[in-house]
Design a protein around this motif. Structure first.
Motif, PDB file in Angstrom:
ATOM      1  N   ASN A   1       0.822  -1.217   0.000  1.00 57.35           N
ATOM      2  CA  ASN A   1       0.000   0.000   0.000  1.00 57.35           C
ATOM      3  C   ASN A   1       0.857   1.269   0.000  1.00 57.35           C
ATOM      4  OD1 ASN A   1      -2.369  -1.498   0.016  1.00 57.35           O
ATOM      5  ND2 ASN A   1      -2.540  -1.484   2.246  1.00 57.35           N
ATOM      6  N   ALA A   2       2.119   1.141   0.411  1.00 59.23           N
ATOM      7  CA  ALA A   2       3.010   2.313   0.457  1.00 59.23           C
ATOM      8  C   ALA A   2       3.806   2.476  -0.828  1.00 59.23           C
ATOM      9  CB  ALA A   2       3.963   2.185   1.641  1.00 59.23           C
ATOM     10  N   ARG A   3       3.496   1.691  -1.853  1.00 57.84           N
ATOM     11  CA  ARG A   3       4.305   1.743  -3.074  1.00 57.84           C
ATOM     12  C   ARG A   3       4.110   3.071  -3.807  1.00 57.84           C
ATOM     13  NH1 ARG A   3      -0.226  -1.075  -4.651  1.00 57.84           N
ATOM     14  NH2 ARG A   3      -0.985  -0.721  -6.784  1.00 57.84           N
ATOM     15  N   ARG A   4       5.117   3.404  -4.565  1.00 57.58           N
ATOM     16  CA  ARG A   4       5.068   4.637  -5.355  1.00 57.58           C
ATOM     17  C   ARG A   4       3.985   4.545  -6.420  1.00 57.58           C
ATOM     18  NH1 ARG A   4      11.119   5.366  -6.957  1.00 57.58           N
ATOM     19  NH2 ARG A   4      10.096   5.272  -8.974  1.00 57.58           N
ATOM     20  N   PRO A   5       3.218   5.625  -6.633  1.00 57.10           N
ATOM     21  CA  PRO A   5       2.196   5.605  -7.694  1.00 57.10           C
ATOM     22  C   PRO A   5       2.832   5.270  -9.043  1.00 57.10           C
ATOM     23  CG  PRO A   5       1.940   7.552  -6.299  1.00 57.10           C
ATOM     24  CD  PRO A   5       3.234   6.905  -5.886  1.00 57.10           C
ATOM     25  N   GLY A   6       2.182   4.380  -9.748  1.00 54.82           N
ATOM     26  CA  GLY A   6       2.678   3.987 -11.064  1.00 54.82           C
ATOM     27  C   GLY A   6       3.562   2.765 -11.050  1.00 54.82           C
ATOM     28  N   SER A   7       4.069   2.366  -9.885  1.00 55.05           N
ATOM     29  CA  SER A   7       4.890   1.153  -9.830  1.00 55.05           C
ATOM     30  C   SER A   7       3.970  -0.062  -9.846  1.00 55.05           C
ATOM     31  CB  SER A   7       5.775   1.148  -8.584  1.00 55.05           C
ATOM     32  OG  SER A   7       5.005   1.083  -7.400  1.00 55.05           O
ATOM     33  N   PRO A   8       4.406  -1.160 -10.453  1.00 55.35           N
ATOM     34  CA  PRO A   8       3.521  -2.320 -10.619  1.00 55.35           C
ATOM     35  C   PRO A   8       3.173  -2.995  -9.294  1.00 55.35           C
ATOM     36  CG  PRO A   8       5.748  -2.839 -11.343  1.00 55.35           C
ATOM     37  CD  PRO A   8       5.722  -1.369 -11.078  1.00 55.35           C
ATOM     38  N   PHE A   9       1.982  -3.544  -9.214  1.00 57.56           N
ATOM     39  CA  PHE A   9       1.534  -4.224  -8.002  1.00 57.56           C
ATOM     40  C   PHE A   9       2.380  -5.451  -7.710  1.00 57.56           C
ATOM     41  CE2 PHE A   9      -1.093  -7.093  -5.518  1.00 57.56           C
ATOM     42  CZ  PHE A   9      -1.676  -6.241  -4.587  1.00 57.56           C
ATOM     43  N   ILE A  10       2.804  -6.159  -8.760  1.00 52.04           N
ATOM     44  CA  ILE A  10       3.548  -7.402  -8.545  1.00 52.04           C
ATOM     45  C   ILE A  10       5.001  -7.146  -8.146  1.00 52.04           C
ATOM     46  CG2 ILE A  10       2.086  -8.796 -10.040  1.00 52.04           C
ATOM     47  CD1 ILE A  10       4.255  -8.471 -12.215  1.00 52.04           C
ATOM     48  N   LEU A  11       5.540  -5.965  -8.452  1.00 49.80           N
ATOM     49  CA  LEU A  11       6.901  -5.591  -8.064  1.00 49.80           C
ATOM     50  C   LEU A  11       6.912  -4.115  -7.663  1.00 49.80           C
ATOM     51  CD1 LEU A  11       9.173  -7.349 -10.724  1.00 49.80           C
ATOM     52  CD2 LEU A  11       9.074  -7.850  -8.282  1.00 49.80           C
ATOM     53  N   PRO A  12       6.361  -3.795  -6.514  1.00 51.75           N
ATOM     54  CA  PRO A  12       6.242  -2.387  -6.117  1.00 51.75           C
ATOM     55  C   PRO A  12       7.597  -1.727  -5.885  1.00 51.75           C
ATOM     56  CG  PRO A  12       4.853  -3.825  -4.763  1.00 51.75           C
ATOM     57  CD  PRO A  12       5.780  -4.705  -5.520  1.00 51.75           C
ATOM     58  N   GLU A  13       7.604  -0.421  -5.978  1.00 54.59           N
ATOM     59  CA  GLU A  13       8.762   0.382  -5.603  1.00 54.59           C
ATOM     60  C   GLU A  13       8.354   1.236  -4.406  1.00 54.59           C
ATOM     61  OE1 GLU A  13       9.868   2.584  -9.041  1.00 54.59           O
ATOM     62  OE2 GLU A  13      10.157   0.799 -10.281  1.00 54.59           O
ATOM     63  N   VAL A  14       9.089   1.096  -3.321  1.00 56.04           N
ATOM     64  CA  VAL A  14       8.769   1.803  -2.084  1.00 56.04           C
ATOM     65  C   VAL A  14       9.817   2.882  -1.857  1.00 56.04           C
ATOM     66  CG1 VAL A  14       8.332   1.585   0.387  1.00 56.04           C
ATOM     67  CG2 VAL A  14       7.695  -0.279  -1.163  1.00 56.04           C
ATOM     68  N   ASP A  15       9.404   4.133  -1.880  1.00 56.52           N
ATOM     69  CA  ASP A  15      10.314   5.278  -1.773  1.00 56.52           C
ATOM     70  C   ASP A  15      11.430   5.129  -2.816  1.00 56.52           C
ATOM     71  OD1 ASP A  15       8.815   6.482   0.209  1.00 56.52           O
ATOM     72  OD2 ASP A  15       9.792   5.347   1.793  1.00 56.52           O
ATOM     73  N   ASP A  16      12.681   5.260  -2.381  1.00 57.44           N
ATOM     74  CA  ASP A  16      13.786   5.125  -3.336  1.00 57.44           C
ATOM     75  C   ASP A  16      14.491   3.776  -3.223  1.00 57.44           C
ATOM     76  OD1 ASP A  16      14.950   5.486  -0.905  1.00 57.44           O
ATOM     77  OD2 ASP A  16      16.077   7.291  -1.430  1.00 57.44           O
ATOM     78  N   GLY A  17      13.872   2.830  -2.501  1.00 60.90           N
ATOM     79  CA  GLY A  17      14.432   1.478  -2.420  1.00 60.90           C
ATOM     80  C   GLY A  17      15.588   1.331  -1.463  1.00 60.90           C
ATOM     81  N   GLU A  18      15.813   2.301  -0.580  1.00 61.35           N
ATOM     82  CA  GLU A  18      16.925   2.175   0.369  1.00 61.35           C
ATOM     83  C   GLU A  18      16.672   1.099   1.417  1.00 61.35           C
ATOM     84  OE1 GLU A  18      19.406   6.309   0.813  1.00 61.35           O
ATOM     85  OE2 GLU A  18      17.631   6.041   2.059  1.00 61.35           O
ATOM     86  N   VAL A  19      15.402   0.930   1.825  1.00 67.97           N
ATOM     87  CA  VAL A  19      15.072   0.002   2.907  1.00 67.97           C
ATOM     88  C   VAL A  19      14.367  -1.241   2.379  1.00 67.97           C
ATOM     89  CG1 VAL A  19      13.780  -0.290   5.064  1.00 67.97           C
ATOM     90  CG2 VAL A  19      14.936   1.878   4.584  1.00 67.97           C
TER      91      VAL A  19
END
Length: 545
Positions: A398-416
């Motif tokens: 639910n915290a994924r970046r808008p536009g990132s795919p549901f099956i492989l979300p991107e959360v913020d800049d991927g640091e954590v």
């Protein structure tokens, strides 16, 4: 005997069930699914027609009703014939993506016959339940008004069916399964006695009872690469990896089993290793050797892994019947180990990681307490094939970046937090990690991950995205049917070759562990060498020679 409109609705849903879902189906599974879908369609329309009559909405005259039946039957039967003709092509569209041989066309007839048999059995069961309802309401109507008798009769029939299925059939099946899996835990080679090495769990002076460890635990403790094989691979001296495992039969209390695991870790010097893994097994207690072998190679054996069993059942069954036992065990184990770890001097304690596969990923995530660990966080986690009810996984999605795919979300800049799959390595962005590294490894074709209860009436979010390389382009949504398809997919999710469905292979684990644990002086060439060593037979673990 059969009502025409409900029968047409059933045939329509049977046709829809032939379309592909996430996991390829053979003729037996497809026959059962088609028969069940047909029964569901029949039941739904019977209910709607009963509701129509109860509301006293006028019905068509018999002549017009017959004409409507004929008009509707023609496209329904035409669609059914077309779907039957395409079913092998649809299934092969998944099988080819999973490197599986194509289906044999001769099985189509057997599939149709099986579907008809399943529908007939379910239809007769439905008629039996209707007969029970009629019996109860007729008896009650002698003493109370007929409207009240209908309502009370329906409630009583529903309660009786629920009690018979839940407290009778389901509980009986659960007890039989639990007993059979428990018995299987103790099947082992009689020529494999307790280890004589003092550094192995279950050996001399061990806190762990070898006889109560169970087959998954014994296999885990005795298997894996030895120091000599690891040294030959890394080109420098290596340590014997430590593997600690406490069986479910050791003690009844999860807290006591966790304490035994901690005591054994202290005895063996697990906290003196460079890397410490708190792992949660699958439902049966299995520990995937493809994951742990690879990790021990890349860290020159300077690894200690601890796991505590919480069930004997296969993960899908444990997910339904023993949900809380896994969560309680993982929480008790992680709490004790983390408390011991955080009170160690900063420069003397190991790098602490969490790990789980399938149901083990869920329980491991559940035991991850950011409030407890906020001041002194662990180093990271690798969670593989996280089941759909996992709350932390859902919150992260639910915290994924808008536009990132549901099956492989991107959360913020991927640091954590990052996601990876067999087609998308974890470090594909090239961006640096932060202090804490959490990686979700999941396949788009894994129904254990992407099942959604709301697919009963609406398409899951991932269905609106372009299909992943391991998902059929012909997959589509049909109310009720998609729910049944995904339920079947979950039940057979491990029937795929490694690297698809709910089966994860060594190469994916290697990429995951490299990203999460950042082995010292490790290079891309080392990763390639280790993948070559493990090969596509990663489910058997990395080779020891």
């Amino acid at each position: 005997m059969f009502s025409i409109l409900p029968l047409l609705a059933g045939l329509l849903m049977a046709a829809a069930s032939l379309t592909p879902s996430l996991i390829p189906r053979d003729w037996i599974l497809q026959g059962v699914l088609a028969g069940t879908s047909m029964a569901a369609g029949y039941l739904v329309l019977v209910f709607l027609l009963a509701l129509w009559r109860a509301l006293q909405i006028p019905l068509l005259p018999r002549r017009w009703a017959t004409l409507c039946h004929v008009v509707l039957a023609i496209p329904v039967l035409a669609l059914l014939v077309r779907c039957v003709a395409l079913t092998d092509d649809w299934q092969n569209s998944i099988r080819s993506r999973m490197e599986m041989p194509p289906l044999e066309a001769a099985n189509t007839t057997k599939m149709i016959l099986l579907a008809a048999a399943v529908f007939l059995i379910l239809y007769l069961l439905g008629r039996g339940m209707q007969g029970l309802f009629n019996l109860l309401r007729n008896r009650l109507a002698r003493y109370i008004p007929s409207a009240s008798a209908n309502v009370l009769g329906l409630l009583l029939a529903a309660v009786i069916v629920l009690l018979v299925t839940r407290d009778g059939v389901v509980n009986w099946a659960f007890r039989i399964a639990d007993q059979s899996y428990a018995a299987a835990q103790h099947i082992t080679d009689p020529n494999t006695p307790a280890p004589i090495e003092d550094w192995r769990a279950g050996g001399p002076d061990s806190k762990v009872d070898w006889g109560l460890m169970g087959k998954p635990g014994r296999d885990f403790v005795l298997s894996g690469p030895r120091a000599a094989a690891i040294s030959g691979f890394v080109g420098r001296p290596a340590l014997e990896p430590l593997r600690i495992y406490v069986g479910l039969a050791q003690e009844k209390s999860p807290e006591v089993r966790a304490q035994i695991a901690l005591d054994e870790m202290i005895r063996l010097g697990a906290f003196e290793r460079k890397v410490l893994i708190v792992a949660s097994p699958t439902g049966t207690g299995w520990m995937d050797p493809a994951s742990y072998d690879a990790l021990e190679y890349m860290h020159a054996g300077d690894v200690a892994t601890v796991a505590v069993q919480y069930s004997y059942l296969q993960s899908p069954m444990a997910l339904i019947f023993e949900t809380q036992s896994g969560l309680d065990q993982a929480t008790a184990t992680m709490r004790l180990i983390y408390e011991h770890w955080r009170h160690m001097p900063d420069d003397a304690r190991p790098r602490l990681y969490m790990h789980g596969i399938s149901l083990g990923a869920w329980s491991s995530m559940y035991s991850f307490s950011p409030f407890q660990m906020m001041n002194e966080p662990i180093q990271g986690a690798l969670w593989v094939g996280p089941p759909f009810p996992s709350e932390l996984w859902r919150q992260t999605n639910n915290a994924r970046r808008p536009g990132s795919p549901f099956i492989l979300p991107e959360v913020d800049d991927g640091e954590v937090i990052r996601y990876s799959s067999q087609f998308a390595p974890p470090d594909r962005s090239g961006k640096p990690w932060g202090r804490l590294r959490i990686l979700y490894l999941q396949h788009a074709s894994d129904a254990i991950v992407f099942y959604n209860a709301t697919s009963l009436w609406r398409a899951p979010e991932w269905m609106y995205e372009p299909p992943a390389p391991d998902v059929s382009p012909f997959l589509n949504f049909t109310p009720i049917v998609t729910q049944l398809q995904l339920a079947v997919d979950m039940a057979v999710s491990t029937s795929t070759p490694p690297g698809f469905g709910h089966t994860y292979d060594a190469e994916e684990y290697i990429d995951g562990w490299v990203a999460v644990t950042a082995p010292e002086n490790w290079t891309a060439a080392d990763t390639a060498r280790l993948k070559a060593k493990c090969g596509k037979d990663g489910l058997l673990g990395c080779k020891n020679g």
